[in-house]
Design an enzyme around this catalytic site. Structure first.
Site, short mmCIF file in Angstrom:
data_model
loop_
_atom_site.label_atom_id
_atom_site.label_comp_id
_atom_site.label_asym_id
_atom_site.label_seq_id
_atom_site.Cartn_x
_atom_site.Cartn_y
_atom_site.Cartn_z
N THR A 11 -2.81 2.37 -3.55
CA THR A 11 -3.80 3.42 -3.29
C THR A 11 -4.35 3.31 -2.12
O THR A 11 -4.56 2.27 -1.17
CB THR A 11 -5.02 2.88 -4.27
OG1 THR A 11 -4.51 2.84 -5.75
CG2 THR A 11 -6.19 3.87 -4.38
N GLY A 12 -4.57 4.79 -1.47
CA GLY A 12 -5.34 4.66 -0.25
C GLY A 12 -4.52 5.90 0.49
O GLY A 12 -3.41 6.38 0.02
N SER A 13 -5.04 5.97 1.74
CA SER A 13 -4.47 7.09 2.67
C SER A 13 -3.13 6.68 3.14
O SER A 13 -2.19 7.51 3.25
CB SER A 13 -5.40 7.48 3.89
OG SER A 13 -5.78 6.34 4.65
N THR A 14 -2.83 5.49 3.40
CA THR A 14 -1.53 5.09 4.01
C THR A 14 -0.47 5.33 2.90
O THR A 14 0.44 5.82 2.81
CB THR A 14 -1.48 3.56 4.31
OG1 THR A 14 -2.87 3.28 5.24
CG2 THR A 14 -0.49 3.37 5.42
N ASP A 44 1.74 -0.87 -0.68
CA ASP A 44 0.34 -0.68 -0.69
C ASP A 44 -0.04 -1.04 0.85
O ASP A 44 0.39 -1.74 1.56
CB ASP A 44 -0.41 -1.63 -1.86
CG ASP A 44 -1.74 -1.03 -2.12
OD1 ASP A 44 -2.22 0.27 -1.40
OD2 ASP A 44 -2.48 -1.72 -3.05
N GLY A 45 -1.43 -0.33 0.84
CA GLY A 45 -1.98 -0.53 2.24
C GLY A 45 -2.69 -1.85 2.11
O GLY A 45 -2.60 -2.43 1.39
N ASP A 61 -7.11 -3.15 3.82
CA ASP A 61 -7.93 -3.09 4.84
C ASP A 61 -7.95 -3.99 6.09
O ASP A 61 -8.51 -3.83 7.13
CB ASP A 61 -9.17 -3.28 4.18
CG ASP A 61 -9.45 -2.19 3.19
OD1 ASP A 61 -9.47 -1.01 3.44
OD2 ASP A 61 -9.28 -2.78 2.02
N GLU A 67 -4.66 -3.31 -8.20
CA GLU A 67 -3.61 -3.55 -7.06
C GLU A 67 -3.06 -5.11 -7.22
O GLU A 67 -1.96 -5.48 -6.81
CB GLU A 67 -4.25 -3.19 -5.71
CG GLU A 67 -4.62 -1.81 -5.44
CD GLU A 67 -5.28 -1.56 -4.31
OE1 GLU A 67 -5.30 -0.48 -3.89
OE2 GLU A 67 -5.98 -2.44 -3.73
N LYS A 122 -5.62 -2.84 11.68
CA LYS A 122 -6.00 -3.65 10.49
C LYS A 122 -5.78 -5.25 10.79
O LYS A 122 -6.23 -6.03 9.92
CB LYS A 122 -5.29 -3.15 9.40
CG LYS A 122 -5.28 -1.71 8.88
CD LYS A 122 -6.37 -1.24 8.34
CE LYS A 122 -6.53 0.12 7.94
NZ LYS A 122 -5.95 0.55 6.58
C1 5RP Z 1 -7.50 0.43 -1.91
C2 5RP Z 1 -6.88 -0.52 -0.73
C3 5RP Z 1 -6.27 0.39 0.24
O1 5RP Z 1 -4.95 -0.10 0.24
C4 5RP Z 1 -7.06 0.00 1.43
O2 5RP Z 1 -8.35 0.22 1.43
C5 5RP Z 1 -6.42 0.55 2.69
O3 5RP Z 1 -6.75 2.10 2.76
P1 5RP Z 1 -6.12 3.14 3.73
O4 5RP Z 1 -4.72 3.06 3.60
O5 5RP Z 1 -6.71 4.47 3.20
O6 5RP Z 1 -6.47 2.70 5.28
O7 5RP Z 1 -7.01 -1.51 -0.99
O8 5RP Z 1 -8.31 -0.38 -2.90
#
Ligand code: 5RP
Length: 221
Positions: free
Chosen positions: A32-35, A84-85, A87, A106, A124
């Protein structure tokens, strides 16, 4: 290159990495998330002949938009690749996740996956996890009690007001929490009654991190 372009670059690299191993019975786990959204774009364009995908959020499932069969985790034996991405990440491939609030699903998908590929941009990276506030999904009834315990551990809890997870729970974000040994802290927090899950990914960390810089993709294995 801006941050979004780096996120896209890392997502494309993840697709390139898994593509040669894809079979008709493959199951791909989607974060989940923009990446991850960039990864979903790649996947949708490719229209692979696979068994299906398992998603860590309703938002990601919506983006799949019927291109693939969205399966429940209960319908599959395992996930071949979970992408998955994050933070934050360190060079031990430990992560903080949950900025988007999907940390519980996740972590479940990551734990059921053969290979967990984490896609990030270089911003990150950290030597010591914890600059990013640690998300904790909690049962509403236990929110204050858990916050008090986190304060005893040195953190500053902030309630994520107005946010409900896909599981119907609340999130508290813990600022300034000392995180010298992420593995121990992950377990300690999860032992507090009422905690559903916390965003430290140390017990099931990433297998591969693809971190995009201006000039290259760093692959950490
Ligand atoms: C969502 C997450 C995302 O992977 C994390 O927040 C990174 O997000 P982004 O790809 O938008 O920077 O853990 O619960």
């Amino acid at each position: 290159m801006n941050q979004d372009q780096k996120k896209e670059k890392s997502a494309k690299e993840a697709y390139k990495l898994i593509e040669p191993s894809i079979r008709r019975d493959s199951v791909i786990g989607i974060g989940t998330g923009s990446t991850t959204n960039y990864f979903i774009e790649e996947l949708n364009q490719a229209r692979l002949d696979i068994k299906g995908v398992v998603c860590s959020s309703e938002a990601s499932a919506e983006l799949i938009d019927n291109v693939y069969q969205v399966l429940s985790l209960n319908e599959v034996h395992s996930i071949d690749f979970y992408v998955d991405g994050a933070d934050e990440f360190n060079d031990r491939k430990e992560l903080i996740k949950g900025g988007g609030g999907a940390l519980t699903r996740e972590k479940i998908l990551a734990s059921c996956s053969e290979t967990f590929i984490c896609i990030v941009d270089e911003s990150k990276f950290t030597n010591l996890l914890g600059s990013f506030p640690l998300p904790i999904e909690v049962l509403e009834i236990a929110r204050s009690a858990i916050s008090r315990e986190l304060m005893k551990m040195g953190g500053k809890p902030i309630f994520r007001n107005g946010f409900t997870t896909d599981n119907g729970h609340q999130i508290i974000d813990i600022h300034n929490l000392p995180m010298e040994v992420p593995y121990e802290l992950e377990e300690k927090i999860n032992n507090l009654p009422g905690v559903v899950e916390n965003g430290i990914f140390s017990k099931r960390k990433a297998d591969i991190i693809l971190s995009a810089t201006d000039t290259e993709i760093k692959e950490i294995r």
